[in-house]
Every structure is written in C-alpha cells, then in structure tokens.
Design an enzyme around this catalytic site. Structure first.
Site, PDB file in Angstrom:
ATOM      1  N   THR A 184      36.117  40.552  34.844  1.00 10.68           N
ATOM      2  CA  THR A 184      35.564  41.143  36.072  1.00 10.68           C
ATOM      3  C   THR A 184      34.038  41.135  35.990  1.00 10.68           C
ATOM      4  O   THR A 184      33.349  40.706  36.931  1.00 10.68           O
ATOM      5  CB  THR A 184      36.073  42.584  36.267  1.00 10.68           C
ATOM      6  OG1 THR A 184      37.504  42.547  36.393  1.00 10.68           O
ATOM      7  CG2 THR A 184      35.474  43.227  37.511  1.00 10.68           C
ATOM      8  N   SER A 205      38.530  36.509  29.680  1.00  8.89           N
ATOM      9  CA  SER A 205      38.944  37.901  29.474  1.00  8.89           C
ATOM     10  C   SER A 205      39.683  38.026  28.148  1.00  8.89           C
ATOM     11  O   SER A 205      40.653  37.294  27.911  1.00  8.89           O
ATOM     12  CB  SER A 205      39.874  38.329  30.618  1.00  8.89           C
ATOM     13  OG  SER A 205      40.453  39.583  30.320  1.00  8.89           O
ATOM     14  N   CYS A 239      46.297  44.514  40.069  1.00 12.66           N
ATOM     15  CA  CYS A 239      45.156  45.154  40.725  1.00 12.66           C
ATOM     16  C   CYS A 239      45.480  45.625  42.129  1.00 12.66           C
ATOM     17  O   CYS A 239      44.871  46.544  42.641  1.00 12.66           O
ATOM     18  CB  CYS A 239      43.994  44.186  40.800  1.00 12.66           C
ATOM     19  SG  CYS A 239      43.786  43.254  39.287  1.00 12.66           S
ATOM     20  N   GLN A 264      42.932  33.301  33.062  1.00  9.68           N
ATOM     21  CA  GLN A 264      44.327  32.941  32.798  1.00  9.68           C
ATOM     22  C   GLN A 264      44.457  31.566  32.150  1.00  9.68           C
ATOM     23  O   GLN A 264      45.569  31.102  31.906  1.00  9.68           O
ATOM     24  CB  GLN A 264      45.132  32.945  34.109  1.00  9.68           C
ATOM     25  CG  GLN A 264      45.197  34.284  34.813  1.00  9.68           C
ATOM     26  CD  GLN A 264      46.109  35.287  34.100  1.00  9.68           C
ATOM     27  OE1 GLN A 264      46.900  34.923  33.217  1.00  9.68           O
ATOM     28  NE2 GLN A 264      46.019  36.545  34.487  1.00  9.68           N
ATOM     29  N   HIS A 303      41.672  40.474  27.006  1.00  2.00           N
ATOM     30  CA  HIS A 303      43.031  41.040  26.991  1.00  2.00           C
ATOM     31  C   HIS A 303      44.074  40.146  27.643  1.00  2.00           C
ATOM     32  O   HIS A 303      45.267  40.460  27.615  1.00  2.00           O
ATOM     33  CB  HIS A 303      43.049  42.458  27.588  1.00  2.00           C
ATOM     34  CG  HIS A 303      42.932  42.530  29.083  1.00  2.00           C
ATOM     35  ND1 HIS A 303      44.044  42.647  29.886  1.00  2.00           N
ATOM     36  CD2 HIS A 303      41.868  42.545  29.901  1.00  2.00           C
ATOM     37  CE1 HIS A 303      43.642  42.738  31.155  1.00  2.00           C
ATOM     38  NE2 HIS A 303      42.329  42.673  31.187  1.00  2.00           N
ATOM     39  N   THR A 310      24.000  47.205  23.481  1.00  2.00           N
ATOM     40  CA  THR A 310      24.431  46.940  22.110  1.00  2.00           C
ATOM     41  C   THR A 310      25.814  46.305  22.111  1.00  2.00           C
ATOM     42  O   THR A 310      26.733  46.806  22.768  1.00  2.00           O
ATOM     43  CB  THR A 310      24.460  48.251  21.304  1.00  2.00           C
ATOM     44  OG1 THR A 310      23.161  48.845  21.373  1.00  2.00           O
ATOM     45  CG2 THR A 310      24.852  48.015  19.859  1.00  2.00           C
ATOM     46  N   ASN A 355      46.327  33.826  38.681  1.00  2.00           N
ATOM     47  CA  ASN A 355      46.997  34.902  37.945  1.00  2.00           C
ATOM     48  C   ASN A 355      48.374  35.244  38.486  1.00  2.00           C
ATOM     49  O   ASN A 355      49.193  35.803  37.775  1.00  2.00           O
ATOM     50  CB  ASN A 355      46.112  36.150  37.923  1.00  2.00           C
ATOM     51  CG  ASN A 355      45.541  36.491  39.272  1.00  2.00           C
ATOM     52  OD1 ASN A 355      44.832  35.691  39.880  1.00  2.00           O
ATOM     53  ND2 ASN A 355      45.846  37.667  39.757  1.00  2.00           N
TER      54      ASN A 355
HETATM   55  C1  LIG Z   1      42.737  39.717  34.601  1.00  2.00           C
HETATM   56  C2  LIG Z   1      41.916  38.822  35.456  1.00  2.00           C
HETATM   57  C3  LIG Z   1      40.603  39.145  35.793  1.00  2.00           C
HETATM   58  C4  LIG Z   1      39.961  40.438  35.350  1.00  2.00           C
HETATM   59  O1  LIG Z   1      39.727  40.415  33.973  1.00  2.00           O
HETATM   60  P1  LIG Z   1      39.333  41.765  33.190  1.00  2.00           P
HETATM   61  O2  LIG Z   1      38.986  41.259  31.826  1.00  2.00           O
HETATM   62  O3  LIG Z   1      40.551  42.624  33.228  1.00  2.00           O
HETATM   63  O4  LIG Z   1      38.174  42.366  33.887  1.00  2.00           O
HETATM   64  C5  LIG Z   1      39.905  38.257  36.572  1.00  2.00           C
HETATM   65  N1  LIG Z   1      40.457  37.123  36.999  1.00  2.00           N
HETATM   66  C6  LIG Z   1      41.710  36.770  36.693  1.00  2.00           C
HETATM   67  C7  LIG Z   1      42.264  35.480  37.168  1.00  2.00           C
HETATM   68  C8  LIG Z   1      42.485  37.615  35.910  1.00  2.00           C
HETATM   69  O5  LIG Z   1      43.732  37.268  35.618  1.00  2.00           O
END
Ligand SMILES: *Cc1c(COP(=O)(O)O)cnc(C)c1O
Length: 394
Positions: free
Chosen positions: A77, A206, A332, A186, A208, A246, A158
C-alpha cells in the site's frame, strides 16, 4: 462425505503465514543484534546495516534489480502510494506532465492514489479489461498522450490471479518516455519477474503476501533511466531520501530471506500449486458439473482459483463453512456487501459475481487439505441446492 477434522486456510491472496525459515532468520535481530542500521559509527550499527544490505540484495535479485534500486517500505500500500503520488507530484512540480493511465481491476490503493492526484491537477484514464481480465496493450498505447507521466498496471490481480502482459506494455511505455509502475504484491516470488526484460520503472512488493511478516514491503525505483519521485515522508533522508525513518531491521531481514526462498523454489512450487488447483477443479466438477472459472486460466498465477457456482450465494456458502477460509473477493472490501468490482469489470452481473469465491493455495497447503476443502464445498453447495442449508433453515 465427512467434514474435515481441522480448519483449512485457503486464502493465500489475503495473506500468507510467515515461513518458519523466515522467522528463524529475523529473530536474532530483535534483541541480540538490535543495532540501528543508520548508526554507522559502531559495530552494532554496522552489523545491522550489513544485514539490511544483504536483504536488499536478495529482494533486488528476485526481480532482476540492483540492490541500490530497492527502497524498503511498510508494504505494498505504501509502495503504491509512493510510486504513484511521488512520480506524479515530481512531474507536476517540474511541468513534465499530469496524465496517469491505470486499469479498472487494480487494487484500491492504486485506484485511490490516482484519484487523490486529481485534486492536485492530474488527469486519470482508467482502462477496462476484457472478459478474461486482461488490459489490451494497444489500448494503453492509444491512451498515451503528450502529457502522460505514468502507467500503472498490476502484475497479477489479487482476486482472479490474472497475469497482465507487462513486457509488451513496458516496451510501449519506454518508447514513449512514460514511467511504468506495477503493483507486484501478488506476483513477486510467485512468477518470474525481470524489471529489465519488462521495462518496469517502479515495482511494489508486499512482505505478507510472500511468507514474510505484515508491515514490510519494498518499492523498486529504477536508476537507469532514472525514475524521479518526490518523497512522501520527510526526515533523516534514509532509503536514498525516498523514505525517511529508522529501518525495521528484523523485518528487512525477513523480506530478504523470503525473497531468497521464493526465488529458489518458484518453479517447483509453481508446478505443485498448479497440480493442487487442478485437483480442486476436477473434484468440484466431478460432483457439481461445470463450474465457471472467473478470469483467464491460461495466464494465471499458480495459487489462485476464482469460481462461480450457479444459484449459490457465496456469502451464505461461506457462512456454512466456518472451518474453511476462502473469500468472496478482496479482503479490503469484504466489509461491504457490494459485489466485487473486479468481477464486474470482467462483465459478470451482480448475481454471478455474488456467487463467486476465491480459493487461494499456498506453500504449506497439502493435497489432503485440498481434497477435504473440496468435499466441504461440495457438501455445502448440494445442501444449498436442495434448500436445506443452515441459512435457509433460519
Ligand atoms: C495485498 C495487496 C496490496 C496491499 O499490500 P499491503 O502490503 O497489505 O499494504 C496491494 N496490492 C495488491 C495486489 C495486494 O494483493
């Protein structure tokens, strides 16, 4: 058909668990070697800085970039905000144009970042996709104007997992002197990406979504030809001035390790996920007849399936399957009952979009889990179709 004994997580496009190898790599950096990577005057700082630079090189290697082109952020994000607002603000300030081109199926943080820039004088063109989820590279070429600054097209969607033709789009953008940004949240670690072969100037990652923790991400910023951005966060000038603050050393180490693992396993893991997905489709079809797959099956990230079941409300279906984590669309927007704007962009009507679920397979998903999950879905749908679901009985 018996229910699965334990809960099954098939929502890997929403988030992934931290890989135990990633957790092992990051742990010492919390309390044993806790230095500030910007304190270069002593050993604590230098040790942390070395770990960060090692991680930066690994993240760069995953996408064919130089370590110096990687800016650590809090996630995709933030990376998307920095790429879009940073590039457009730089152009506006220096009179280098004001037009952005993006696509209807982008993540909300891309669409909203573009929209936010209209308040500062930017113009935005949002292109449609075809029934399979693809944007037409020729439509992008047609939409490019004299004052176009930036094209933002996601690498992998996504919700439907569709892979956009980035190399072709990149070639058009480069030829026209327009920056190409891609949201690769993704895609990174799931499919091969090369920023040079695809002529990508800015790329968001990202943590996670690739088995690193939440709260870490990266933005690739091309050095040659240089992508110019205005920073969003002012401060000590860390990350080459693009992102002050930081650095969270353990999180950067985690992202580096996650990138390294993903890169070494991408081919084998991709094949494994494709076979799991195939097993799911076959099992569902054997019991339920033809099912409608949303989005291209041909150009699709291995771990994603998005399917519609005729005459079944996906929300009701999920309510009947508390043991199974799947989703009706992007996490989301799942607070609202609006049907997915991505599925609607493919041409699905409200009923078809509302009858669709996203099933996301991941690194620790087993064949036994896939079979059990398929059986749970089949049982729930058969109950719905015969009108005796938990919901219908209320
Ligand atoms: C999950 C996702 C995001 C947001 O990523 P975060 O690291 O959670 O802020 C943006 N774009 C896509 C395509 C995503 O799948």
């Amino acid at each position: 058909m018996s229910a699965a004994p334990t809960a099954i997580y098939l929502d890997h496009q929403a988030t992934t668990p931290v890989d135990p190898r990633v957790l092992d790599a990051m742990m010492p950096w919390f309390s044993e070697t806790f230095g500030n990577a910007h304190s270069e005057q002593h050993a604590w700082g230098r040790q942390a800085a070395e770990a960060v630079e090692d991680a930066r090189a690994k993240v760069g290697a995953l996408i064919g970039a130089d370590a110096r082109e990687i800016v650590f952020t809090s996630g995709a994000t933030e990376s998307n905000n920095l790429a879009i607002k940073g590039a457009v603000r730089f152009a506006l300030r220096h009179g280098r144009g004001k037009h952005i081109i993006t696509v209807a199926t982008e993540h909300k943080c891309v669409l909203e970042s573009c929209e936010a820039m209209t308040e500062e004088g930017a113009d935005v063109t949002v292109l449609d996709v075809d029934g399979e989820g693809f944007v037409d590279p020729a439509a992008i070429a047609d939409a490019i104007r004299e004052d176009t600054v930036l094209v933002s097209v996601m690498a992998v969607n996504n919700e439907i997992g569709v892979i956009q033709p980035l190399a072709e789009i990149g070639a058009f953008c480069r030829a026209n002197g327009v920056l190409l940004h891609t949201d690769a949240a993704q895609a990174a670690g799931k499919i091969a990406i090369d920023v040079n072969a695809m002529a990508i100037d800015l790329l968001s990652i990202s943590g996670h979504k690739m088995y690193a923790p939440k709260g870490i991400g990266a933005l690739y910023v091309r050095r040659r030809p240089r992508a110019r951005l205005l920073a969003e966060i002012s401060g000590g000038g860390q990350e080459r001035g693009f992102r002050s603050g930081t650095l969270p050393v353990p999180l950067t180490v985690a992202l580096g390790e996650a990138a390294f693992i993903a890169q070494s396993e991408v081919d084998r893991e991709g094949e494994r996920l494709v076979s799991l997905r195939k097993a799911m489709i076959t099992r569902l079809q054997d019991h339920l007849g033809e099912i409608a797959v949303n989005g291209s099956m041909d150009q699709r990230v291995p771990g994603n399936l998005n399917v519609g079941f005729t005459a079944v409300d996906a929300e009701a279906l999920m309510a009947d399957l508390p043991e199974l984590a799947i989703s009706t669309g992007s996490a989301c927007t799942s607070a609202s009952v609006e049907p997915s704007y991505v599925l609607k962009a493919l041409g699905l009507d409200d009923a078809a979009a509302g009858a669709s679920v996203r099933i996301g397979f991941g690194r620790f998903t087993t064949r036994a889990e896939v079979d059990a999950a398929a059986d749970m879905i089949i049982e729930a749908i058969e109950n719905h179709r015969s009108g005796n679901s938990a919901r219908a009985a209320e």
